[in-house]
Design a protein around this motif. Structure first.
Motif, PDB file in Angstrom:
ATOM      1  N   GLY A 243      17.123  80.598 -80.266  1.00  0.00           N
ATOM      2  CA  GLY A 243      17.200  80.794 -78.820  1.00  0.00           C
ATOM      3  C   GLY A 243      16.088  80.127 -78.045  1.00  0.00           C
ATOM      4  N   THR A 244      15.020  79.709 -78.745  1.00  0.00           N
ATOM      5  CA  THR A 244      13.916  79.034 -78.054  1.00  0.00           C
ATOM      6  C   THR A 244      14.149  77.533 -77.916  1.00  0.00           C
ATOM      7  OG1 THR A 244      12.642  78.573 -80.085  1.00  0.00           O
ATOM      8  CG2 THR A 244      12.326  80.729 -79.043  1.00  0.00           C
ATOM      9  N   VAL A 245      15.199  77.000 -78.542  1.00  0.00           N
ATOM     10  CA  VAL A 245      15.452  75.559 -78.503  1.00  0.00           C
ATOM     11  C   VAL A 245      15.966  75.157 -77.125  1.00  0.00           C
ATOM     12  CG1 VAL A 245      16.800  73.664 -79.471  1.00  0.00           C
ATOM     13  CG2 VAL A 245      15.957  75.480 -80.949  1.00  0.00           C
ATOM     14  N   GLY A 246      15.361  74.154 -76.533  1.00  0.00           N
ATOM     15  CA  GLY A 246      15.795  73.665 -75.234  1.00  0.00           C
ATOM     16  C   GLY A 246      16.764  72.507 -75.362  1.00  0.00           C
ATOM     17  N   ASP A 247      17.494  72.244 -74.284  1.00  0.00           N
ATOM     18  CA  ASP A 247      18.442  71.140 -74.278  1.00  0.00           C
ATOM     19  C   ASP A 247      17.753  69.806 -74.556  1.00  0.00           C
ATOM     20  OD1 ASP A 247      20.296  73.042 -73.659  1.00  0.00           O
ATOM     21  OD2 ASP A 247      20.797  72.268 -71.665  1.00  0.00           O
ATOM     22  N   LEU A 248      16.551  69.633 -74.018  1.00  0.00           N
ATOM     23  CA  LEU A 248      15.839  68.373 -74.227  1.00  0.00           C
ATOM     24  C   LEU A 248      15.507  68.148 -75.697  1.00  0.00           C
ATOM     25  CD1 LEU A 248      13.425  68.278 -71.149  1.00  0.00           C
ATOM     26  CD2 LEU A 248      15.495  66.942 -71.507  1.00  0.00           C
ATOM     27  N   GLU A 249      15.180  69.226 -76.407  1.00  0.00           N
ATOM     28  CA  GLU A 249      14.893  69.080 -77.829  1.00  0.00           C
ATOM     29  C   GLU A 249      16.129  68.666 -78.612  1.00  0.00           C
ATOM     30  OE1 GLU A 249      11.578  72.134 -79.244  1.00  0.00           O
ATOM     31  OE2 GLU A 249      13.113  73.118 -78.020  1.00  0.00           O
ATOM     32  N   LEU A 250      17.274  69.201 -78.230  1.00  0.00           N
ATOM     33  CA  LEU A 250      18.509  68.894 -78.947  1.00  0.00           C
ATOM     34  C   LEU A 250      18.998  67.471 -78.686  1.00  0.00           C
ATOM     35  CD1 LEU A 250      20.497  72.228 -78.509  1.00  0.00           C
ATOM     36  CD2 LEU A 250      19.573  71.311 -80.638  1.00  0.00           C
ATOM     37  N   THR A 251      18.610  66.894 -77.562  1.00  0.00           N
ATOM     38  CA  THR A 251      19.108  65.563 -77.203  1.00  0.00           C
ATOM     39  C   THR A 251      18.039  64.476 -77.258  1.00  0.00           C
ATOM     40  OG1 THR A 251      18.731  66.022 -74.845  1.00  0.00           O
ATOM     41  CG2 THR A 251      20.928  66.505 -75.731  1.00  0.00           C
ATOM     42  N   ASP A 252      16.813  64.835 -77.574  1.00  0.00           N
ATOM     43  CA  ASP A 252      15.700  63.879 -77.597  1.00  0.00           C
ATOM     44  C   ASP A 252      15.904  62.838 -78.701  1.00  0.00           C
ATOM     45  OD1 ASP A 252      13.326  62.498 -77.673  1.00  0.00           O
ATOM     46  OD2 ASP A 252      12.047  64.289 -77.742  1.00  0.00           O
ATOM     47  N   PRO A 253      16.029  61.549 -78.360  1.00  0.00           N
ATOM     48  CA  PRO A 253      16.250  60.529 -79.392  1.00  0.00           C
ATOM     49  C   PRO A 253      15.050  60.343 -80.315  1.00  0.00           C
ATOM     50  CG  PRO A 253      15.900  59.495 -77.254  1.00  0.00           C
ATOM     51  CD  PRO A 253      16.022  60.962 -76.998  1.00  0.00           C
ATOM     52  N   ASP A 254      13.875  60.818 -79.906  1.00  0.00           N
ATOM     53  CA  ASP A 254      12.669  60.649 -80.707  1.00  0.00           C
ATOM     54  C   ASP A 254      12.333  61.877 -81.558  1.00  0.00           C
ATOM     55  OD1 ASP A 254      12.180  58.069 -79.685  1.00  0.00           O
ATOM     56  OD2 ASP A 254      11.287  58.936 -77.875  1.00  0.00           O
ATOM     57  N   LEU A 255      13.187  62.894 -81.499  1.00  0.00           N
ATOM     58  CA  LEU A 255      12.948  64.109 -82.270  1.00  0.00           C
ATOM     59  C   LEU A 255      14.051  64.241 -83.321  1.00  0.00           C
ATOM     60  CD1 LEU A 255      11.277  66.734 -82.630  1.00  0.00           C
ATOM     61  CD2 LEU A 255      12.858  67.833 -81.022  1.00  0.00           C
ATOM     62  N   SER A 256      13.724  63.924 -84.555  1.00  0.00           N
ATOM     63  CA  SER A 256      14.725  63.955 -85.618  1.00  0.00           C
ATOM     64  C   SER A 256      15.126  65.399 -85.927  1.00  0.00           C
ATOM     65  CB  SER A 256      14.163  63.314 -86.889  1.00  0.00           C
ATOM     66  OG  SER A 256      13.161  64.141 -87.463  1.00  0.00           O
ATOM     67  N   PRO A 257      16.300  65.595 -86.533  1.00  0.00           N
ATOM     68  CA  PRO A 257      16.681  66.952 -86.950  1.00  0.00           C
ATOM     69  C   PRO A 257      15.645  67.597 -87.856  1.00  0.00           C
ATOM     70  CG  PRO A 257      18.582  65.503 -87.049  1.00  0.00           C
ATOM     71  CD  PRO A 257      17.393  64.628 -86.747  1.00  0.00           C
ATOM     72  N   GLU A 258      15.040  66.805 -88.746  1.00  0.00           N
ATOM     73  CA  GLU A 258      14.032  67.363 -89.646  1.00  0.00           C
ATOM     74  C   GLU A 258      12.809  67.861 -88.878  1.00  0.00           C
ATOM     75  OE1 GLU A 258      16.607  64.611 -91.961  1.00  0.00           O
ATOM     76  OE2 GLU A 258      15.512  64.435 -90.070  1.00  0.00           O
ATOM     77  N   ARG A 259      12.366  67.093 -87.879  1.00  0.00           N
ATOM     78  CA  ARG A 259      11.212  67.529 -87.088  1.00  0.00           C
ATOM     79  C   ARG A 259      11.553  68.769 -86.258  1.00  0.00           C
ATOM     80  NH1 ARG A 259       6.856  64.160 -86.829  1.00  0.00           N
ATOM     81  NH2 ARG A 259       7.134  62.212 -87.997  1.00  0.00           N
ATOM     82  N   LEU A 260      12.778  68.830 -85.779  1.00  0.00           N
ATOM     83  CA  LEU A 260      13.200  70.012 -85.032  1.00  0.00           C
ATOM     84  C   LEU A 260      13.204  71.236 -85.940  1.00  0.00           C
ATOM     85  CD1 LEU A 260      14.260  71.320 -82.463  1.00  0.00           C
ATOM     86  CD2 LEU A 260      16.558  70.553 -83.091  1.00  0.00           C
ATOM     87  N   MET A 261      13.693  71.074 -87.168  1.00  0.00           N
ATOM     88  CA  MET A 261      13.679  72.179 -88.123  1.00  0.00           C
ATOM     89  C   MET A 261      12.255  72.635 -88.423  1.00  0.00           C
ATOM     90  SD  MET A 261      16.715  73.066 -88.940  1.00  0.00           S
ATOM     91  CE  MET A 261      16.808  72.879 -87.163  1.00  0.00           C
ATOM     92  N   PHE A 262      11.361  71.659 -88.620  1.00  0.00           N
ATOM     93  CA  PHE A 262       9.969  71.998 -88.894  1.00  0.00           C
ATOM     94  C   PHE A 262       9.357  72.749 -87.711  1.00  0.00           C
ATOM     95  CE2 PHE A 262       5.418  71.056 -88.844  1.00  0.00           C
ATOM     96  CZ  PHE A 262       5.057  71.425 -90.135  1.00  0.00           C
ATOM     97  N   ARG A 263       9.648  72.286 -86.511  1.00  0.00           N
ATOM     98  CA  ARG A 263       9.099  72.922 -85.306  1.00  0.00           C
ATOM     99  C   ARG A 263       9.555  74.371 -85.204  1.00  0.00           C
ATOM    100  NH1 ARG A 263       9.930  69.841 -79.663  1.00  0.00           N
ATOM    101  NH2 ARG A 263       8.596  68.365 -80.784  1.00  0.00           N
ATOM    102  N   LEU A 264      10.805  74.632 -85.540  1.00  0.00           N
ATOM    103  CA  LEU A 264      11.363  75.978 -85.382  1.00  0.00           C
ATOM    104  C   LEU A 264      10.996  76.914 -86.525  1.00  0.00           C
ATOM    105  CD1 LEU A 264      15.004  75.316 -84.114  1.00  0.00           C
ATOM    106  CD2 LEU A 264      13.145  76.365 -82.833  1.00  0.00           C
TER     107      LEU A 264
END
Length: 332
Positions: A243-264
């Motif tokens: 629930g803390t994930v923002g739309d910008l994080e989901l669509t950011d071309p410079d933020l890979s799925p792996e980095r998003l997983m690590f962040r969360l």
């Protein structure tokens, strides 16, 4: 951070880019999930028809949701997601052609859409209105279709997905979807991008409609969850973090799925699996349309379809035009 990321996730490959789905597990939270990131594939689908912005965003969400679900099915066939409603966008069809093909189409009422824009009622839920959403799994002509239907009553696609999994598969599920237009240096126009995440609480017996990991595969198991299920702490935490994930994080071309997983989820431990590529691909063909015209219409009906001596059929998904001579269908 890169070394920490690679070590934490156990990656022995480059980070994933656009047009791919990445499965993952949160073993400490008894949760699994998928991340999808769409770039060129989605831009092709949405730009081809020049949809009004609210319609494009809604169809984009539907394509993301269908990609999250369809890419998890481990067999040849199709996953079809379709809405039929009384809203300004009265029909959406998204086909996932396993293992990696995606296509989508939306039909809308122009006058109703203009009126909705004038009153500011252009959220996805408002554009859909009331009706139903059907999710169909088709493994081919010699198998029975599996279908789940959920009522649409002023709900977003995220909310409908939660209801679908609880009613049809009895699996606690949380979904996030985001669609955006992004202009990068050198581009002559904004490009459509989208991202989505799906997390699910693992049933006690490990069986479900989705087959993300080895050993799973039962896609029709209504007894996969206890009816007296009480939300576990791990599942509550997994949902809260999503629930803390923002739309910008989901669509950011410079933020890979792996980095998003690590962040969360780096504090709870996340394990990612090899990505699955996605491509925009239509399944229409001249042979299929010719068969349809030959077997579904009479000779007189085909004659009535002809304009200037030709029958023209345009694919609603990819806009390819096919032309036929009405006399070529005469029985031998």
């Amino acid at each position: 951070m890169t070394e920490t990321l690679l070590s934490s996730l156990g990656l022995d490959r480059p980070e994933t880019g656009d047009d791919a789905v990445v499965p993952f597990t949160l073993d400490k939270l008894d949760t699994r999930g998928r991340v999808v990131r769409l770039g060129e594939a989605l831009d092709t689908i949405l730009s081809r028809h020049d949809y009004p912005l609210p319609v494009a965003r809604l169809l984009g969400e539907a394509v993301v949701l269908a990609s999250l679900i369809g890419s998890s099915l481990k067999f040849e066939g199709r996953f079809i997601m379709q809405t039929q409603t009384n809203g300004p966008v009265n029909l959406i069809v998204v086909d996932f052609d396993a293992p990696d093909g995606i296509r989508g189409y939306a039909r809308y009422d122009h006058d109703a859409l203009v009126k909705a824009a004038e009153t500011g009622e252009t959220s996805p839920a408002q554009l859909l209105g009331k009706g139903h959403l059907a999710m169909t799994i088709d493994q081919g002509p010699h198998t029975e279709r599996y279908q789940g239907i959920v009522a649409l009553d002023g709900n977003s696609l995220e909310e409908v997905a939660h209801t679908y999994f609880m009613q049809s598969e009895q699996i606690p599920t949380q979904v996030r979807l985001a669609v955006a237009q992004i202009t990068t240096r050198g581009d002559h126009r904004p490009r459509w991008r989208a991202g989505g995440m799906l997390v699910q609480h693992l049933p006690a017996n490990g069986m479900s409609v989705m087959a993300d990991l080895p050993g799973d595969g039962n896609f029709d198991n209504p007894d996969s969850a206890d009816p007296d299920f009480v939300e576990a702490d791990g599942w509550a935490e997994a949902k809260a973090l999503l629930g803390t994930v923002g739309d910008l994080e989901l669509t950011d071309p410079d933020l890979s799925p792996e980095r998003l997983m690590f962040r969360l989820y780096h504090e709870t431990g996340v394990r990612v699996f090899p990505p699955q590529d996605l491509v925009e691909r239509c399944t229409c063909s001249a042979d299929r349309i010719e068969d349809m015209l030959a077997n579904s219409f009479s000779e007189q009906e085909r004659q009535d379809m002809a304009v200037d001596g030709e029958i023209e059929v345009v694919c609603e998904f990819c806009s390819t035009a096919y032309r036929f001579n009405p006399h070529q269908f005469h029985s031998s």
